[in-house]
Design an enzyme around this catalytic site. Structure first.
Site, short mmCIF file in Angstrom:
data_model
loop_
_atom_site.label_atom_id
_atom_site.label_comp_id
_atom_site.label_asym_id
_atom_site.label_seq_id
_atom_site.Cartn_x
_atom_site.Cartn_y
_atom_site.Cartn_z
N GLY A 45 -3.74 43.59 -24.52
CA GLY A 45 -4.55 44.55 -23.76
C GLY A 45 -4.39 45.98 -24.25
N CYS A 47 -2.26 48.23 -23.22
CA CYS A 47 -0.87 48.68 -23.35
C CYS A 47 -0.33 48.45 -24.77
CB CYS A 47 -0.01 47.97 -22.32
SG CYS A 47 1.71 48.41 -22.42
N LYS A 56 3.89 55.63 -27.80
CA LYS A 56 5.33 55.92 -27.87
C LYS A 56 5.83 55.84 -29.31
CE LYS A 56 4.58 56.40 -23.80
NZ LYS A 56 3.21 56.28 -23.38
N GLY A 184 -5.23 67.08 -18.64
CA GLY A 184 -3.79 67.35 -18.70
C GLY A 184 -2.99 66.38 -17.86
N GLY A 185 -3.45 65.13 -17.80
CA GLY A 185 -2.66 64.07 -17.16
C GLY A 185 -1.60 63.60 -18.14
N VAL A 268 -9.70 62.16 -19.47
CA VAL A 268 -9.83 62.66 -18.09
C VAL A 268 -9.61 61.56 -17.06
CG1 VAL A 268 -11.30 64.64 -18.65
CG2 VAL A 268 -12.34 62.39 -18.23
N HIS A 438 31.22 57.42 -19.62
CA HIS A 438 31.21 58.79 -20.12
C HIS A 438 31.26 58.77 -21.65
CE1 HIS A 438 32.00 63.07 -20.31
NE2 HIS A 438 33.02 62.84 -21.13
C1 LIG Z 1 -2.91 56.11 -24.37
C2 LIG Z 1 -2.33 55.31 -23.24
C3 LIG Z 1 -0.97 55.33 -23.03
C4 LIG Z 1 -0.40 54.59 -21.98
N1 LIG Z 1 0.94 54.63 -21.81
C5 LIG Z 1 1.51 53.91 -20.81
C6 LIG Z 1 2.92 53.89 -20.64
O1 LIG Z 1 3.65 54.54 -21.36
N2 LIG Z 1 3.44 53.12 -19.65
C7 LIG Z 1 2.63 52.39 -18.81
O2 LIG Z 1 3.16 51.71 -17.93
N3 LIG Z 1 1.29 52.39 -18.96
C8 LIG Z 1 0.72 53.13 -19.94
N4 LIG Z 1 -0.65 53.10 -20.10
C9 LIG Z 1 -1.45 52.33 -19.12
C10 LIG Z 1 -1.39 50.83 -19.43
O3 LIG Z 1 -1.85 50.62 -20.74
C11 LIG Z 1 -2.24 50.06 -18.43
O4 LIG Z 1 -1.86 50.40 -17.12
C12 LIG Z 1 -2.06 48.56 -18.64
O5 LIG Z 1 -2.44 48.18 -19.93
C13 LIG Z 1 -2.90 47.79 -17.60
O6 LIG Z 1 -2.72 46.43 -17.80
P1 LIG Z 1 -3.84 45.38 -17.35
O7 LIG Z 1 -3.30 44.04 -17.68
O8 LIG Z 1 -4.27 45.67 -15.98
O9 LIG Z 1 -5.11 45.71 -18.26
P2 LIG Z 1 -5.32 45.96 -19.81
O10 LIG Z 1 -4.10 46.22 -20.54
O11 LIG Z 1 -6.42 46.96 -19.87
O12 LIG Z 1 -5.86 44.56 -20.32
C14 LIG Z 1 -7.10 44.07 -19.93
C15 LIG Z 1 -7.55 43.06 -20.95
O13 LIG Z 1 -8.70 42.38 -20.44
C16 LIG Z 1 -9.64 42.21 -21.50
N5 LIG Z 1 -10.95 42.08 -20.87
C17 LIG Z 1 -11.65 43.04 -20.20
N6 LIG Z 1 -12.78 42.52 -19.71
C18 LIG Z 1 -12.81 41.22 -20.08
C19 LIG Z 1 -13.73 40.16 -19.86
N7 LIG Z 1 -14.84 40.35 -19.16
N8 LIG Z 1 -13.44 38.95 -20.38
C20 LIG Z 1 -12.29 38.73 -21.09
N9 LIG Z 1 -11.40 39.71 -21.32
C21 LIG Z 1 -11.65 40.93 -20.82
C22 LIG Z 1 -9.48 43.46 -22.35
O14 LIG Z 1 -9.94 43.24 -23.66
C23 LIG Z 1 -7.97 43.68 -22.28
O15 LIG Z 1 -7.31 43.03 -23.33
C24 LIG Z 1 -1.24 53.82 -21.14
C25 LIG Z 1 -2.62 53.78 -21.35
C26 LIG Z 1 -3.16 54.53 -22.39
C27 LIG Z 1 -4.66 54.49 -22.60
#
Ligand SMILES: Cc1cc2nc3c(=O)[nH]c(=O)nc-3n(C[C@H](O)[C@H](O)[C@H](O)COP(=O)(O)OP(=O)(O)OC[C@H]3O[C@@H](n4cnc5c(N)ncnc54)[C@H](O)[C@@H]3O)c2cc1C
Length: 468
Positions: A45, A47, A56, A184-185, A268, A438
Site C-alpha cells: 500500500g 505506507c 523515512k 504544513g502537516g 494538504v 544509562h
Molecule cells: C508521504 C507519506 C508518509 C507517511 N508516513 C507515515 C508514517 O511515518 N507513519 C504512519 O503510521 N503513517 C504514515 N503515512 C500514512 C500511511 O501510509 C497510511 O496511514 C497507511 O498506509 C494506511 O494503510 P491502509 O491499509 O489503510 O491503506 P493504504 O496503505 O493506502 O493501502 C490501500 C491499498 O488498497 C489498494 N486499493 C485501493 N483501492 C482498491 C480497489 N478498489 N481494489 C483493490 N485494491 C485497491 C491500494 O492500491 C493500496 O495498495 C504516510 C503517508 C504518506 C503519503
C-alpha cells in the site's frame, strides 16, 4: 477465477494490500479462513511503497548528507555529495525488500492474491477489473482496506512535472533548487526537513497560523524553529493561489507574493478511498469527509468490515494494522473491539516529535500535573550532540500516566514505552521506579516521572502544574 456474470464463491475476501489489508489477510489465514486478497497496484500500500518507508529512508539519507554540519566541532571533518540516482535506487531497494517480504508472508500463509481493482456490485459481491477482463466474486465476509489518496487543490492541479504530490517528490531524480511545499502537516514538515538537508531552498506555505495543527502549540513552535535553522522559510497564515510565470502566487494577511519554485508539492491532506470501491452501493454509511461509519468491531454492515484510512481516527499505518487484527478476529467469530486508550503520533522532523495521550496544553486546561524534563540534562542527549528538546509526562489526579510528549532527536524511539505505560494504566511511580538503562534517552521518561513524583534527580525541584 470465473469470467463473465457467474461469480466465484470466496470465503474471506480482503480488498487492499496496505498495512491494514495485508495484516487482515494474515490474521484471517492464521485463524483458519481461506483468504483472498485483491490489490490493484502494489502490495504494501501507500505506507511501504510511497509513504512511511521511503519518506523515512529519505530522511536518513538527508541526515547523512547533513552530518558534516552536525559534527562540526567534534574533531571530525567530512564533505558529502549527493547522487540522486543512487538515492532513488537505495529507496527502491528498501521498498522492494519490504514489499517482497509481505508477498512471501502472504504466500506462506496460503493467501490467494488477485491483481485488479475491486468494486462492490451488491453487498455480498464484487466485480474485479483487470485490464480488459472483469471477474465477479461473492464472499462470506469482506474486510475493506482501500486506504486514501491525496487531496487536490482545484487551482493548483498536480501535473506530475512542476506541481507534484508527495510520491513524485519522494521519487524525483533531480534535487529541486526551489521547492515549495503547500501544506504544513506532518508530511509537509518531513519532506521539508529532508529536502532542506539535501540542499534545496524550501518554503512551506500553510493556511493555519501554526505548523502541525492538532499538535501542542509549544511543540509545533519548536519544530518551526528547527525548520528555520535548516533554512526553511515558513509562510504561515498564507494560502497558495495559482501558478504564474513568476512563480507560485501565495496570499497572506499582508497581500500576495509570487514564490520562485521549480517544484511545488501539494500535501494538504488525504481523502479516504471509500467512493472508488462502491462502498455506498454495499449499503454502508459514509460521512461527508468520506469516512466509513463502523462499530467498535470495525463492522460497517453485515459481513462487511472496514479499516485503516477509511475510518475515523489518525490516518496512520499502525492504526490500520491494529484495526486489521480486530476485524479479522471478529469476522472469524471473535468478540474483539478496537478500543485503544491512545494512538501514538510521531513527526520525523528535526527535532522529532512524539505525541501520546493528553498533551501539556490540555493538561493545563484540565488542571492536571505534568513535568517537563529537558534533554539538556540528559547524558545520552549530550553525547549525541542533540540536547535540545524535552520529555513531558502528564498524570491524572490519581497519579496515573495519561500523556507522554517529547521533542528532540530520536524521540520516535520512546513511543513504545510511552504507549505501553498509558495502555497499562501505569502509575507515575511505576515509571519513576523502573530502572532505565544509562545512558539512554529512555531515562528521560523516568526523570520526568521522578519530577512528577516530587523527587527529580537531574533537574531542580519546581512548583506545580507544568513542572520542569
Ligand atoms: C508521504 C507519506 C508518509 C507517511 N508516513 C507515515 C508514517 O511515518 N507513519 C504512519 O503510521 N503513517 C504514515 N503515512 C500514512 C500511511 O501510509 C497510511 O496511514 C497507511 O498506509 C494506511 O494503510 P491502509 O491499509 O489503510 O491503506 P493504504 O496503505 O493506502 O493501502 C490501500 C491499498 O488498497 C489498494 N486499493 C485501493 N483501492 C482498491 C480497489 N478498489 N481494489 C483493490 N485494491 C485497491 C491500494 O492500491 C493500496 O495498495 C504516510 C503517508 C504518506 C503519503
Amino acid at each position: 477465477m470465473v469470467v463473465g456474470e457467474v461469480a466465484e464463491s470466496l470465503d474471506l475476501l480482503v480488498i487492499g494490500g496496505g498495512p491494514g489489508g495485508y495484516a487482515a489477510a494474515l490474521h484471517g489465514a492464521r485463524l483458519g479462513r481461506t483468504v483472498t486478497l485483491i490489490e490493484k497496484e502494489h502490495l504494501g500500500g501507500v505506507c511501504l511503497n510511497v509513504g512511511c518507508i521511503p519518506s523515512k529512508a529519505l530522511l536518513e539519507v538527508a541526515d547523512a548528507a547533513a552530518l558534516p554540519g552536525r559534527v562540526a566541532g567534534w574533531g571530525v571533518a567530512a564533505t558529502t555529495s549527493i547522487d540522486m540516482a543512487q538515492v532513488q535506487s537505495h529507496l527502491q531497494q528498501i521498498v522492494s525488500d519490504l514489499t517482497g517480504g509481505v508477498a512471501q508472508l502472504l504466500s506462506q500463509a496460503g493467501v490467494q492474491l488477485i491483481s485488479g481493482t475491486a468494486r462492490f456490485s451488491r453487498p455480498n459481491r464484487v466485480a474485479v477489473e483487470h485490464g480488459d477482463s472483469l471477474s465477479h466474486f461473492e464472499f462470506a465476509d469482506v474486510i475493506v482496506a482501500t486506504g486514501s489518496r491525496p487531496i487536490d487543490l482545484p487551482d493548483l492541479p498536480v501535473d506530475g512535472q512542476r506541481v507534484v504530490g508527495s510520491t513524485e517528490l519522494l521519487f524525483s531524480s533531480k534535487l529541486p533548487e526551489n521547492l515549495v511545499l503547500v501544506g504544513g502537516g506532518y508530511i509537509g514538515v518531513e519532506l521539508a526537513t529532508a529536502f532542506a538537508k539535501l540542499g534545496s531552498h524550501v518554503t512551506i506555505v500553510e493556511a493555519e497560523k501554526q505548523l502541525l495543527t492538532g499538535f501542542d502549540k509549544r511543540v509545533a513552535g519548536l519544530v518551526a524553529r528547527g525548520l528555520e535553522k535548516l533554512g526553511v522559510a515558513l509562510l504561515l497564515n498564507h494560502r497558495a493561489q495559482k501558478l504564474e510565470s513568476e512563480g507560485l502566487l501565495v496570499a497572506g494577511p499582508k497581500g500576495s507574493v509570487a514564490l520562485p519554485a521549480d517544484k511545488i508539492c501539494v500535501v494538504v491532506g488525504r481523502r479516504p478511498n471509500s467512493d472508488t470501491v462502491g462502498l455506498r452501493e454495499a449499503g454502508v454509511l459514509i460521512n461527508s469527509q468520506g469516512l466509513v461509519d463502523v462499530d467498535a468491531q470495525r463492522r460497517a454492515a453485515d459481513h462487511i468490515f472496514v479499516i485503516g484510512d477509511l475510518t475515523e481516527g489518525p490516518a496512520l499505518a499502525h492504526k490500520a494494522t491494529a484495526e486489521a487484527e480486530v476485524a479479522a478476529e471478529v469476522a472469524c467469530g471473535g468478540a474483539e473491539v478496537f478500543d485503544p486508550t491512545v494512538i501514538p503520533m510521531i513527526v520525523f522532523s528535526d527535532p522529532q516529535v512524539l505525541s501520546v495521550g493528553v498533551d501539556p496544553s490540555q493538561a493545563k486546561k484540565q488542571g492536571l500535573e505534568s513535568f517537563r524534563f529537558p534533554f539538556a540534562a540528559s547524558g545520552r542527549a549530550r553525547t549525541m550532540g542533540d540536547s535540545e528538546g524535552f520529555v513531558t509526562v502528564v498524570a491524572d489526579d490519581a497519579g496515573t500516566v495519561v500523556g507522554v510528549h517529547a521533542v528532540g532527536s530520536h524521540v520516535a524511539e520512546l513511543a513504545g514505552e510511552a504507549v505501553l505505560a498509558i495502555e497499562m494504566a501505569a502509575a507515575v511511580e511505576d515509571l519513576a521506579r523502573t530502572i532505565h538503562a544509562h545512558p539512554t534517552l529512555g531515562e528521560s521518561i523516568m526523570e520526568a516521572a521522578l519530577g512528577l513524583a516530587g523527587r527529580p534527580v537531574h533537574v531542580s525541584r519546581v512548583s506545580k502544574n507544568e513542572k520542569s
